[in-house]
Write an enzyme that holds these catalytic residues in place. Sequence first.
Site, short mmCIF file in Angstrom:
data_model
loop_
_atom_site.label_atom_id
_atom_site.label_comp_id
_atom_site.label_asym_id
_atom_site.label_seq_id
_atom_site.Cartn_x
_atom_site.Cartn_y
_atom_site.Cartn_z
N ASP A 46 51.50 -5.06 2.79
CA ASP A 46 50.19 -4.52 2.42
C ASP A 46 49.71 -3.61 3.55
O ASP A 46 50.12 -3.78 4.70
CB ASP A 46 49.17 -5.64 2.17
CG ASP A 46 48.02 -5.18 1.27
OD1 ASP A 46 47.99 -5.56 0.09
OD2 ASP A 46 47.15 -4.40 1.76
N ASN A 49 42.57 -6.28 -17.50
CA ASN A 49 41.60 -7.09 -16.74
C ASN A 49 42.09 -8.48 -16.34
O ASN A 49 41.89 -9.45 -17.07
CB ASN A 49 40.31 -7.28 -17.55
CG ASN A 49 39.59 -5.99 -17.74
OD1 ASN A 49 39.23 -5.32 -16.78
ND2 ASN A 49 39.37 -5.61 -18.99
N SER A 65 48.26 -0.15 -16.21
CA SER A 65 46.93 -0.64 -16.57
C SER A 65 46.55 -0.20 -17.98
O SER A 65 47.00 0.85 -18.47
CB SER A 65 45.92 -0.04 -15.58
OG SER A 65 44.61 -0.16 -16.08
N ALA A 106 34.36 -7.10 -13.47
CA ALA A 106 33.25 -7.81 -14.13
C ALA A 106 33.28 -9.33 -14.00
O ALA A 106 32.26 -9.93 -13.62
CB ALA A 106 33.18 -7.39 -15.60
N GLN A 158 29.24 -4.01 -24.36
CA GLN A 158 30.60 -3.47 -24.20
C GLN A 158 31.57 -4.65 -24.19
O GLN A 158 31.23 -5.73 -23.70
CB GLN A 158 30.72 -2.61 -22.92
CG GLN A 158 30.51 -3.32 -21.59
CD GLN A 158 29.05 -3.36 -21.14
OE1 GLN A 158 28.13 -3.51 -21.94
NE2 GLN A 158 28.82 -3.27 -19.83
N THR A 159 32.76 -4.44 -24.75
CA THR A 159 33.71 -5.56 -24.91
C THR A 159 35.01 -5.32 -24.13
O THR A 159 35.42 -4.17 -23.91
CB THR A 159 34.09 -5.76 -26.40
OG1 THR A 159 34.55 -4.51 -26.92
CG2 THR A 159 32.90 -6.26 -27.20
N TYR A 166 42.10 7.24 -12.04
CA TYR A 166 42.95 6.03 -12.02
C TYR A 166 43.93 5.98 -13.20
O TYR A 166 45.12 5.70 -13.02
CB TYR A 166 42.03 4.81 -12.03
CG TYR A 166 42.72 3.47 -12.04
CD1 TYR A 166 43.42 3.02 -10.93
CD2 TYR A 166 42.65 2.63 -13.16
CE1 TYR A 166 44.04 1.77 -10.94
CE2 TYR A 166 43.27 1.40 -13.18
CZ TYR A 166 43.96 0.97 -12.07
OH TYR A 166 44.57 -0.26 -12.08
P1 NAD Z 1 44.02 -5.47 -5.23
O1 NAD Z 1 43.17 -4.32 -4.82
O2 NAD Z 1 43.52 -6.85 -4.99
O3 NAD Z 1 45.45 -5.34 -4.57
C1 NAD Z 1 46.06 -4.10 -4.30
C2 NAD Z 1 46.57 -4.14 -2.86
O4 NAD Z 1 47.29 -2.93 -2.58
C3 NAD Z 1 45.42 -4.24 -1.84
O5 NAD Z 1 45.56 -5.41 -1.05
C4 NAD Z 1 45.59 -2.97 -1.01
O6 NAD Z 1 45.28 -3.16 0.38
C5 NAD Z 1 47.05 -2.65 -1.22
N1 NAD Z 1 47.34 -1.24 -0.93
C6 NAD Z 1 46.54 -0.18 -1.26
N2 NAD Z 1 47.11 0.94 -0.78
C7 NAD Z 1 48.25 0.57 -0.16
C8 NAD Z 1 49.25 1.31 0.53
N3 NAD Z 1 49.16 2.64 0.69
N4 NAD Z 1 50.31 0.64 1.06
C9 NAD Z 1 50.39 -0.72 0.93
N5 NAD Z 1 49.46 -1.46 0.29
C10 NAD Z 1 48.40 -0.82 -0.25
O7 NAD Z 1 44.34 -5.27 -6.78
P2 NAD Z 1 45.00 -6.25 -7.83
O8 NAD Z 1 43.94 -6.65 -8.76
O9 NAD Z 1 45.81 -7.28 -7.14
O10 NAD Z 1 45.98 -5.25 -8.60
C11 NAD Z 1 47.37 -5.17 -8.34
C12 NAD Z 1 47.98 -4.07 -9.19
O11 NAD Z 1 47.70 -4.33 -10.57
C13 NAD Z 1 47.42 -2.68 -8.91
O12 NAD Z 1 48.45 -1.73 -9.03
C14 NAD Z 1 46.41 -2.46 -10.01
O13 NAD Z 1 46.22 -1.10 -10.29
C15 NAD Z 1 47.07 -3.18 -11.16
N6 NAD Z 1 46.10 -3.61 -12.17
C16 NAD Z 1 45.22 -4.62 -11.89
C17 NAD Z 1 44.31 -5.00 -12.85
C18 NAD Z 1 43.32 -6.11 -12.59
O14 NAD Z 1 42.53 -6.42 -13.50
N7 NAD Z 1 43.30 -6.75 -11.42
C19 NAD Z 1 44.27 -4.35 -14.11
C20 NAD Z 1 45.17 -3.33 -14.34
C21 NAD Z 1 46.10 -2.97 -13.37
#
Ligand code: NAD
Length: 322
Positions: free
Chosen positions: A32, A176, A116, A191, A218-219, A147
């Site tokens: 990370d 989500n 996503s 949310a 919104q849903t 995004y």
């Molecule tokens: P999060 O923000 O908790 O985790 C993402 C992590 O990536 C963070 O800890 C951040 O520090 C790290 N990061 C960002 N830039 C970086 C870089 N350049 N190098 C190394 N690490 C880096 O998000 P999450 O909820 O755990 O989501 C994980 C993945 O799932 C993401 O790709 C997100 O887009 C996707 N996603 C999540 C959701 C959700 O509801 N949580 C929904 C759709 C997609």
Amino acid sequence: MGKVLVTGAGGFIGGHLVKSLIATGHNVRAIDIKPLNEWFQVENSAENLISDMRDTHSSAKSCDGIETVYNLASDMGGMGFIENHKAECMVSVLINTNLLEAARKSKVERYFYSSSACVYNGTKQQYSNVTALKESDAYPADPEDGYGWEKLFSERMCRHFREDYGIHTRIARFHNVYGPNGTFYGGREKAPAAICRKIALAKKSGHHEIEVWGDGEQTRSFMYIDDCLTGIDMILKGEYIDPINLGSSELVSVNRLVEIVESIAGIKVKRNHDLTAPQGVRGRNSDNSTILSEFGWEPSISLQTGLESTYKWIYDHIDEVD
Ligand code: NAD
């Protein structure tokens, strides 16, 4: 079992994924960009590294000796973040691009990409009683600005690396995800975590009033983290090559979400609706016919059940909020 790489391991889903991979006997490299003391979960038996995957050299090194990559790293957050940080969101394209190149050079066998539901065409999400989105609804392309475009582009990048270089890429479109050990304050929270935080604060302070973004009609559907991990494992190991929905099909309004958290907290709150706050699309749900036909499974943990542990974890950590 060869070594696996999890990027974004300090984040919400990445932290849970590393934990479950270690528990099932995997040798894990966890990466990370954040300092280790900011990771939600740290597994001491993993190889934990601080590194920026936007950097070509660092991402090349990250794949050395790796058999499977789970790319969860992304600069993202809830609607409050992605509506106001579109350029930052799009720069995450460097992460997936570099990692695919690195994976190719290191002869990585399987590569998981976390896409996503924000890739879906906005015109199909204009009503609260939305028709659930099937995978083909991503085209013609009109995704969430910033995004969503980054995710859609990165999905195609995975596809072309698979077609041209033979890397077994697998892509899940998360809808989500929520649960304990994730962001619940600071502007990037989504949310479910935001509502849990607001109600936990109301309970602690005795001031039973919260702000709700939009009219609350919104849903969305919300998937508990344990279902997310089960789905990632199936999709990664399976033979389905196209992007696939990984989400709950339990559609609820934000007002219903508030009601459930109220019942868990044992209080009723007065809701002040902020109609100018970011709300995203009006309705979004996951059509699970593909995951059901391919894997005979779909996320099934109810929102009530998942929110109980999420609310408790947030309530226990509420003193971190300024
Ligand atoms: P999060 O923000 O908790 O985790 C993402 C992590 O990536 C963070 O800890 C951040 O520090 C790290 N990061 C960002 N830039 C970086 C870089 N350049 N190098 C190394 N690490 C880096 O998000 P999450 O909820 O755990 O989501 C994980 C993945 O799932 C993401 O790709 C997100 O887009 C996707 N996603 C999540 C959701 C959700 O509801 N949580 C929904 C759709 C997609």
